[in-house]
Design a protein around this motif. Structure first.
Motif, PDB file in Angstrom:
ATOM      1  N   ARG A   1      38.901  57.405  12.662  1.00 54.62           N
ATOM      2  CA  ARG A   1      40.109  57.629  11.854  1.00 54.62           C
ATOM      3  C   ARG A   1      40.790  56.319  11.493  1.00 54.62           C
ATOM      4  O   ARG A   1      41.297  56.141  10.391  1.00 54.62           O
ATOM      5  CB  ARG A   1      41.070  58.577  12.582  1.00 54.62           C
ATOM      6  CG  ARG A   1      40.753  60.035  12.277  1.00 54.62           C
ATOM      7  CD  ARG A   1      41.650  60.986  13.010  1.00 54.62           C
ATOM      8  NE  ARG A   1      41.136  61.253  14.359  1.00 54.62           N
ATOM      9  CZ  ARG A   1      41.876  61.314  15.455  1.00 54.62           C
ATOM     10  NH1 ARG A   1      43.177  61.129  15.388  1.00 54.62           N
ATOM     11  NH2 ARG A   1      41.317  61.576  16.630  1.00 54.62           N
ATOM     12  N   LYS A   2      40.795  55.372  12.442  1.00 58.79           N
ATOM     13  CA  LYS A   2      41.422  54.076  12.164  1.00 58.79           C
ATOM     14  C   LYS A   2      40.662  53.295  11.104  1.00 58.79           C
ATOM     15  O   LYS A   2      41.253  52.709  10.202  1.00 58.79           O
ATOM     16  CB  LYS A   2      41.484  53.239  13.449  1.00 58.79           C
ATOM     17  CG  LYS A   2      42.567  53.670  14.415  1.00 58.79           C
ATOM     18  CD  LYS A   2      42.655  52.659  15.540  1.00 58.79           C
ATOM     19  CE  LYS A   2      43.695  53.060  16.568  1.00 58.79           C
ATOM     20  NZ  LYS A   2      43.570  52.242  17.785  1.00 58.79           N
ATOM     21  N   ILE A   3      39.349  53.258  11.245  1.00 59.28           N
ATOM     22  CA  ILE A   3      38.541  52.424  10.343  1.00 59.28           C
ATOM     23  C   ILE A   3      38.559  52.986   8.921  1.00 59.28           C
ATOM     24  O   ILE A   3      38.466  52.239   7.941  1.00 59.28           O
ATOM     25  CB  ILE A   3      37.091  52.268  10.893  1.00 59.28           C
ATOM     26  CG1 ILE A   3      36.397  51.059  10.259  1.00 59.28           C
ATOM     27  CG2 ILE A   3      36.230  53.473  10.714  1.00 59.28           C
ATOM     28  CD1 ILE A   3      36.921  49.750  10.708  1.00 59.28           C
ATOM     29  N   LYS A   4      38.713  54.284   8.800  1.00 57.65           N
ATOM     30  CA  LYS A   4      38.762  54.908   7.472  1.00 57.65           C
ATOM     31  C   LYS A   4      39.870  54.293   6.619  1.00 57.65           C
ATOM     32  O   LYS A   4      39.717  54.110   5.412  1.00 57.65           O
ATOM     33  CB  LYS A   4      38.972  56.415   7.630  1.00 57.65           C
ATOM     34  CG  LYS A   4      38.837  57.160   6.326  1.00 57.65           C
ATOM     35  CD  LYS A   4      38.934  58.653   6.490  1.00 57.65           C
ATOM     36  CE  LYS A   4      38.681  59.306   5.133  1.00 57.65           C
ATOM     37  NZ  LYS A   4      38.908  60.737   5.141  1.00 57.65           N
ATOM     38  N   LYS A   5      40.959  53.952   7.271  1.00 51.69           N
ATOM     39  CA  LYS A   5      42.113  53.390   6.551  1.00 51.69           C
ATOM     40  C   LYS A   5      41.881  51.947   6.105  1.00 51.69           C
ATOM     41  O   LYS A   5      42.587  51.447   5.231  1.00 51.69           O
ATOM     42  CB  LYS A   5      43.355  53.418   7.452  1.00 51.69           C
ATOM     43  CG  LYS A   5      43.769  54.810   7.834  1.00 51.69           C
ATOM     44  CD  LYS A   5      45.127  54.787   8.529  1.00 51.69           C
ATOM     45  CE  LYS A   5      45.413  56.137   9.171  1.00 51.69           C
ATOM     46  NZ  LYS A   5      45.819  56.048  10.563  1.00 51.69           N
ATOM     47  N   GLU A   6      40.927  51.271   6.730  1.00 50.95           N
ATOM     48  CA  GLU A   6      40.691  49.843   6.421  1.00 50.95           C
ATOM     49  C   GLU A   6      39.631  49.628   5.352  1.00 50.95           C
ATOM     50  O   GLU A   6      39.433  48.504   4.892  1.00 50.95           O
ATOM     51  CB  GLU A   6      40.246  49.099   7.690  1.00 50.95           C
ATOM     52  CG  GLU A   6      41.221  49.172   8.839  1.00 50.95           C
ATOM     53  CD  GLU A   6      42.580  48.579   8.494  1.00 50.95           C
ATOM     54  OE1 GLU A   6      42.619  47.585   7.746  1.00 50.95           O
ATOM     55  OE2 GLU A   6      43.600  49.132   8.963  1.00 50.95           O
ATOM     56  N   LEU A   7      38.927  50.699   4.994  1.00 51.20           N
ATOM     57  CA  LEU A   7      37.767  50.546   4.106  1.00 51.20           C
ATOM     58  C   LEU A   7      37.927  51.362   2.836  1.00 51.20           C
ATOM     59  O   LEU A   7      38.652  52.363   2.828  1.00 51.20           O
ATOM     60  CB  LEU A   7      36.500  51.009   4.839  1.00 51.20           C
ATOM     61  CG  LEU A   7      36.190  50.329   6.178  1.00 51.20           C
ATOM     62  CD1 LEU A   7      35.002  51.017   6.847  1.00 51.20           C
ATOM     63  CD2 LEU A   7      35.913  48.839   5.996  1.00 51.20           C
ATOM     64  N   ASP A   8      37.237  50.927   1.776  1.00 50.59           N
ATOM     65  CA  ASP A   8      37.248  51.790   0.589  1.00 50.59           C
ATOM     66  C   ASP A   8      36.245  52.935   0.828  1.00 50.59           C
ATOM     67  O   ASP A   8      35.509  52.939   1.818  1.00 50.59           O
ATOM     68  CB  ASP A   8      36.965  50.983  -0.688  1.00 50.59           C
ATOM     69  CG  ASP A   8      35.589  50.338  -0.688  1.00 50.59           C
ATOM     70  OD1 ASP A   8      34.620  50.984  -0.224  1.00 50.59           O
ATOM     71  OD2 ASP A   8      35.477  49.178  -1.124  1.00 50.59           O
ATOM     72  N   ARG A   9      36.244  53.891  -0.071  1.00 44.02           N
ATOM     73  CA  ARG A   9      35.434  55.107   0.114  1.00 44.02           C
ATOM     74  C   ARG A   9      33.963  54.841   0.375  1.00 44.02           C
ATOM     75  O   ARG A   9      33.373  55.365   1.324  1.00 44.02           O
ATOM     76  CB  ARG A   9      35.517  55.949  -1.164  1.00 44.02           C
ATOM     77  CG  ARG A   9      36.466  57.087  -1.108  1.00 44.02           C
ATOM     78  CD  ARG A   9      36.460  57.736  -2.475  1.00 44.02           C
ATOM     79  NE  ARG A   9      35.342  58.696  -2.581  1.00 44.02           N
ATOM     80  CZ  ARG A   9      35.525  59.993  -2.491  1.00 44.02           C
ATOM     81  NH1 ARG A   9      36.716  60.493  -2.298  1.00 44.02           N
ATOM     82  NH2 ARG A   9      34.508  60.816  -2.603  1.00 44.02           N
TER      83      ARG A   9
END
Ligand code: DGI
Ligand code: FE
Ligand code: FE
Length: 192
Positions: free
Chosen positions: A10-18
């Motif tokens: 969940r954290k890494i999802k916010k740091e990366l584009d789709r």
């Protein structure tokens, strides 16, 4: 999946584009599959996969600023080819922002782009998973390398490096990192 990996996801999802997030999930589960095959720790491999590109979406000027701030030394080659910085910076961020203390996971993140001679099983798993995850579709010989990854990991590493050197050799403005070359030379000389 462990709760820890679920939280990391969940954290890494916010740091990366789709696209990068989808690639990251692909690397994480491919790494877990390779871990099953070779007897590595599944959760650790999944964690390393989730975090391997955690610095990839940071803008280049910010990457330089962060390396300066954290005292991360960059080789001349990395300064001239900043696409490579995300590996080293990613290992730092994994340790200091995501609280990863396992040296093998951190090494796997640090070496995932160029490899290095004498890699651990975890390092080879992440290096290979990054190349073969299901969404990859550009590289030559993907089908063969995907099979090889599950039959002979060292030969897969060698083939990935061979093809990468070949690919970079044909591309304009893509000098080869000395480490990529050293890694290839090491793994091609290790053949039994
Ligand atoms: O981050 P990913 O795209 O998932 O994959 P990666 O970490 O292998 O990084 C790929 C990028 O790194 C791609 O832009 C090619 C570049 N790269 C890898 N090895 C070398 C390299 N670039 C140069 N110039 N020299 C290398 O030896
Ligand atoms: Fe990468
Ligand atoms: Fe990647």
């Amino acid at each position: 999946m462990t709760e820890k990996n679920d939280l990391l996801k969940r954290k890494i999802k916010k740091e990366l584009d789709r696209d990068r997030y989808q690639h990251t999930l692909g690397v994480a589960y491919t790494a877990a599959c390779l871990a099953m095959r070779y007897g590595e720790d599944l959760d650790k491999a999944y964690t390393a996969g989730l975090l391997h590109d955690c610095a990839k979406c940071i803008p280049t000027d910010e990457k330089f600023r962060l390396c300066d701030k954290y005292g991360i030394e960059l080789s001349r080659f990395e300064k001239e080819n900043p696409a490579l910085i995300h590996a080293k910076l990613g290992a730092y961020i994994a340790e200091n922002k995501y609280g990863i203390s396992d040296d093998d996971i951190l090494a796997a993140i640090r070496t995932h782009t160029t490899g290095e001679p004498e890699m651990s099983l975890m390092q080879k798993i992440i290096f290979t998973a990054d190349f073969i995850e299901p969404r990859r579709d550009q590289a030559a010989n993907l089908k063969e390398i995907r099979q090889l990854a599950f039959t002979d990991l060292d030969r897969a590493v060698e083939k990935i490096l061979y093809d990468t050197l070949n690919y970079l050799g044909k591309k304009k403005d893509a000098p080869v990192d000395p480490m990529t070359k050293m890694t290839y030379e090491y793994y091609s000389s290790q053949r039994s």
